[in-house]
Design a protein around this motif. Sequence first.
Motif, PDB file in Angstrom:
ATOM      1  N   VAL A  33      -2.985  -3.674 -10.664  1.00  0.00           N
ATOM      2  CA  VAL A  33      -2.455  -4.886 -11.296  1.00  0.00           C
ATOM      3  C   VAL A  33      -3.297  -6.114 -10.953  1.00  0.00           C
ATOM      4  CG1 VAL A  33      -0.464  -6.452 -11.311  1.00  0.00           C
ATOM      5  CG2 VAL A  33      -0.110  -3.997 -11.464  1.00  0.00           C
ATOM      6  N   THR A  34      -3.656  -6.256  -9.680  1.00  0.00           N
ATOM      7  CA  THR A  34      -4.391  -7.462  -9.262  1.00  0.00           C
ATOM      8  C   THR A  34      -5.902  -7.339  -9.429  1.00  0.00           C
ATOM      9  OG1 THR A  34      -4.591  -6.691  -6.965  1.00  0.00           O
ATOM     10  CG2 THR A  34      -2.630  -8.006  -7.534  1.00  0.00           C
ATOM     11  N   ARG A  35      -6.394  -6.120  -9.611  1.00  0.00           N
ATOM     12  CA  ARG A  35      -7.849  -5.849  -9.685  1.00  0.00           C
ATOM     13  C   ARG A  35      -8.552  -6.396  -8.448  1.00  0.00           C
ATOM     14  NH1 ARG A  35      -9.283  -2.887 -14.470  1.00  0.00           N
ATOM     15  NH2 ARG A  35      -7.307  -2.831 -15.541  1.00  0.00           N
ATOM     16  N   SER A  36      -7.878  -6.220  -7.304  1.00  0.00           N
ATOM     17  CA  SER A  36      -8.395  -6.701  -6.034  1.00  0.00           C
ATOM     18  C   SER A  36      -8.091  -5.652  -4.963  1.00  0.00           C
ATOM     19  CB  SER A  36      -7.744  -8.033  -5.667  1.00  0.00           C
ATOM     20  OG  SER A  36      -8.000  -8.370  -4.330  1.00  0.00           O
ATOM     21  N   ALA A  37      -9.100  -5.308  -4.173  1.00  0.00           N
ATOM     22  CA  ALA A  37      -8.891  -4.345  -3.089  1.00  0.00           C
ATOM     23  C   ALA A  37      -7.956  -4.913  -2.035  1.00  0.00           C
ATOM     24  CB  ALA A  37     -10.224  -3.956  -2.463  1.00  0.00           C
ATOM     25  N   ALA A  38      -7.951  -6.245  -1.894  1.00  0.00           N
ATOM     26  CA  ALA A  38      -7.064  -6.907  -0.920  1.00  0.00           C
ATOM     27  C   ALA A  38      -5.757  -7.331  -1.556  1.00  0.00           C
ATOM     28  CB  ALA A  38      -7.788  -8.117  -0.312  1.00  0.00           C
ATOM     29  N   LEU A  39      -5.484  -6.823  -2.763  1.00  0.00           N
ATOM     30  CA  LEU A  39      -4.252  -7.106  -3.500  1.00  0.00           C
ATOM     31  C   LEU A  39      -4.068  -8.599  -3.801  1.00  0.00           C
ATOM     32  CD1 LEU A  39      -1.862  -4.648  -1.643  1.00  0.00           C
ATOM     33  CD2 LEU A  39      -3.234  -4.225  -3.684  1.00  0.00           C
ATOM     34  N   GLY A  40      -5.173  -9.322  -3.897  1.00  0.00           N
ATOM     35  CA  GLY A  40      -5.104 -10.737  -4.213  1.00  0.00           C
ATOM     36  C   GLY A  40      -4.666 -11.612  -3.058  1.00  0.00           C
ATOM     37  N   LEU A  41      -4.616 -11.058  -1.867  1.00  0.00           N
ATOM     38  CA  LEU A  41      -4.163 -11.833  -0.705  1.00  0.00           C
ATOM     39  C   LEU A  41      -5.264 -12.683  -0.106  1.00  0.00           C
ATOM     40  CD1 LEU A  41      -1.987  -9.067   0.994  1.00  0.00           C
ATOM     41  CD2 LEU A  41      -1.215 -10.974  -0.409  1.00  0.00           C
ATOM     42  N   PHE A  42      -6.526 -12.315  -0.336  1.00  0.00           N
ATOM     43  CA  PHE A  42      -7.647 -13.060   0.233  1.00  0.00           C
ATOM     44  C   PHE A  42      -8.538 -13.586  -0.866  1.00  0.00           C
ATOM     45  CE2 PHE A  42      -6.634  -9.685   3.310  1.00  0.00           C
ATOM     46  CZ  PHE A  42      -6.237 -10.480   4.358  1.00  0.00           C
ATOM     47  N   ASP A  76     -16.862  -2.250  -8.057  1.00  0.00           N
ATOM     48  CA  ASP A  76     -15.474  -2.686  -8.234  1.00  0.00           C
ATOM     49  C   ASP A  76     -14.668  -2.223  -7.027  1.00  0.00           C
ATOM     50  OD1 ASP A  76     -15.996  -3.728 -10.836  1.00  0.00           O
ATOM     51  OD2 ASP A  76     -15.882  -1.686 -11.638  1.00  0.00           O
ATOM     52  N   GLY A  77     -14.491  -3.124  -6.077  1.00  0.00           N
ATOM     53  CA  GLY A  77     -13.800  -2.777  -4.831  1.00  0.00           C
ATOM     54  C   GLY A  77     -12.384  -2.289  -5.038  1.00  0.00           C
ATOM     55  N   TRP A  78     -11.691  -2.844  -6.029  1.00  0.00           N
ATOM     56  CA  TRP A  78     -10.314  -2.430  -6.284  1.00  0.00           C
ATOM     57  C   TRP A  78     -10.271  -0.965  -6.705  1.00  0.00           C
ATOM     58  CZ3 TRP A  78      -8.675  -0.537 -10.958  1.00  0.00           C
ATOM     59  CH2 TRP A  78      -9.528  -0.747 -12.053  1.00  0.00           C
ATOM     60  N   LEU A  79     -11.281  -0.509  -7.470  1.00  0.00           N
ATOM     61  CA  LEU A  79     -11.304   0.880  -7.910  1.00  0.00           C
ATOM     62  C   LEU A  79     -11.623   1.809  -6.736  1.00  0.00           C
ATOM     63  CD1 LEU A  79     -11.044   2.912 -10.182  1.00  0.00           C
ATOM     64  CD2 LEU A  79     -13.441   2.513 -10.735  1.00  0.00           C
ATOM     65  N   ALA A  80     -12.536   1.393  -5.883  1.00  0.00           N
ATOM     66  CA  ALA A  80     -12.841   2.192  -4.690  1.00  0.00           C
ATOM     67  C   ALA A  80     -11.602   2.305  -3.802  1.00  0.00           C
ATOM     68  CB  ALA A  80     -13.999   1.564  -3.920  1.00  0.00           C
ATOM     69  N   GLY A  81     -10.903   1.188  -3.610  1.00  0.00           N
ATOM     70  CA  GLY A  81      -9.670   1.213  -2.813  1.00  0.00           C
ATOM     71  C   GLY A  81      -8.612   2.103  -3.433  1.00  0.00           C
ATOM     72  N   LYS A  82      -8.518   2.057  -4.752  1.00  0.00           N
ATOM     73  CA  LYS A  82      -7.535   2.878  -5.448  1.00  0.00           C
ATOM     74  C   LYS A  82      -7.871   4.368  -5.308  1.00  0.00           C
ATOM     75  CE  LYS A  82      -5.415   3.463  -9.989  1.00  0.00           C
ATOM     76  NZ  LYS A  82      -5.369   3.009 -11.371  1.00  0.00           N
ATOM     77  N   LEU A  83      -9.140   4.713  -5.397  1.00  0.00           N
ATOM     78  CA  LEU A  83      -9.537   6.114  -5.263  1.00  0.00           C
ATOM     79  C   LEU A  83      -9.314   6.629  -3.840  1.00  0.00           C
ATOM     80  CD1 LEU A  83     -12.771   6.133  -7.446  1.00  0.00           C
ATOM     81  CD2 LEU A  83     -10.531   7.099  -8.019  1.00  0.00           C
ATOM     82  N   ILE A  84      -9.601   5.801  -2.854  1.00  0.00           N
ATOM     83  CA  ILE A  84      -9.353   6.188  -1.462  1.00  0.00           C
ATOM     84  C   ILE A  84      -7.849   6.348  -1.222  1.00  0.00           C
ATOM     85  CG2 ILE A  84      -9.496   5.403   0.941  1.00  0.00           C
ATOM     86  CD1 ILE A  84     -12.225   4.105   0.104  1.00  0.00           C
ATOM     87  N   ALA A  85      -7.070   5.417  -1.772  1.00  0.00           N
ATOM     88  CA  ALA A  85      -5.613   5.506  -1.636  1.00  0.00           C
ATOM     89  C   ALA A  85      -5.068   6.737  -2.363  1.00  0.00           C
ATOM     90  CB  ALA A  85      -4.955   4.238  -2.168  1.00  0.00           C
ATOM     91  N   LEU A  86      -5.701   7.117  -3.478  1.00  0.00           N
ATOM     92  CA  LEU A  86      -5.276   8.314  -4.204  1.00  0.00           C
ATOM     93  C   LEU A  86      -5.476   9.563  -3.348  1.00  0.00           C
ATOM     94  CD1 LEU A  86      -4.307   9.752  -6.775  1.00  0.00           C
ATOM     95  CD2 LEU A  86      -6.689   9.749  -7.545  1.00  0.00           C
ATOM     96  N   LEU A  87      -6.597   9.644  -2.665  1.00  0.00           N
ATOM     97  CA  LEU A  87      -6.838  10.778  -1.767  1.00  0.00           C
ATOM     98  C   LEU A  87      -5.827  10.791  -0.618  1.00  0.00           C
ATOM     99  CD1 LEU A  87     -10.729  10.758  -1.581  1.00  0.00           C
ATOM    100  CD2 LEU A  87      -9.267  12.397  -2.775  1.00  0.00           C
ATOM    101  N   ALA A  88      -5.586   9.619  -0.033  1.00  0.00           N
ATOM    102  CA  ALA A  88      -4.620   9.530   1.070  1.00  0.00           C
ATOM    103  C   ALA A  88      -3.206   9.863   0.574  1.00  0.00           C
ATOM    104  CB  ALA A  88      -4.658   8.136   1.683  1.00  0.00           C
TER     105      ALA A  88
END
Length: 119
Positions: free
Chosen positions: A110-119, A64-76
């Motif tokens: 919200v979007t369940r997308s690592a790219a925020l639904g943009l791609f 789940d790329g969105w979850l990986a992105g969220k976890l990386i963003a949480l650390l940042a």
Amino acid sequence: MSQIHALMGWFSLALFLARGLAFQFEQAWPMDARLRVVVFGNDLLMTVTGLSLWALRHHNPLYDGWLAGKLIALLAYTVCAHWAMGRGEFRSLGYVMSLLFLAYMIGASVTRSAALGLF
């Protein structure tokens, strides 16, 4: 549990927005010990509900790329928020960056997308 997690996330956002802004203007109340206990308690409960949702819904950050992105963003976010509430001369930059990471985490959730639904 999902709604409770989201509600605590919005509470955390509002609290950090207010505390961080007040800290940038060198107010004393954002570092009050009682308020810091509230922040810690909310973050702890949000972590517990987040991990519970992760397990109950069988999410995997490797798939789940969105979850990986969220976890990386949480650390940042954690690093930038610590920077923003410190005594450094560029703490305003840390505050803005932490708000951007918070916005990304909300968008990814919200979007369940690592790219925020943009791609």
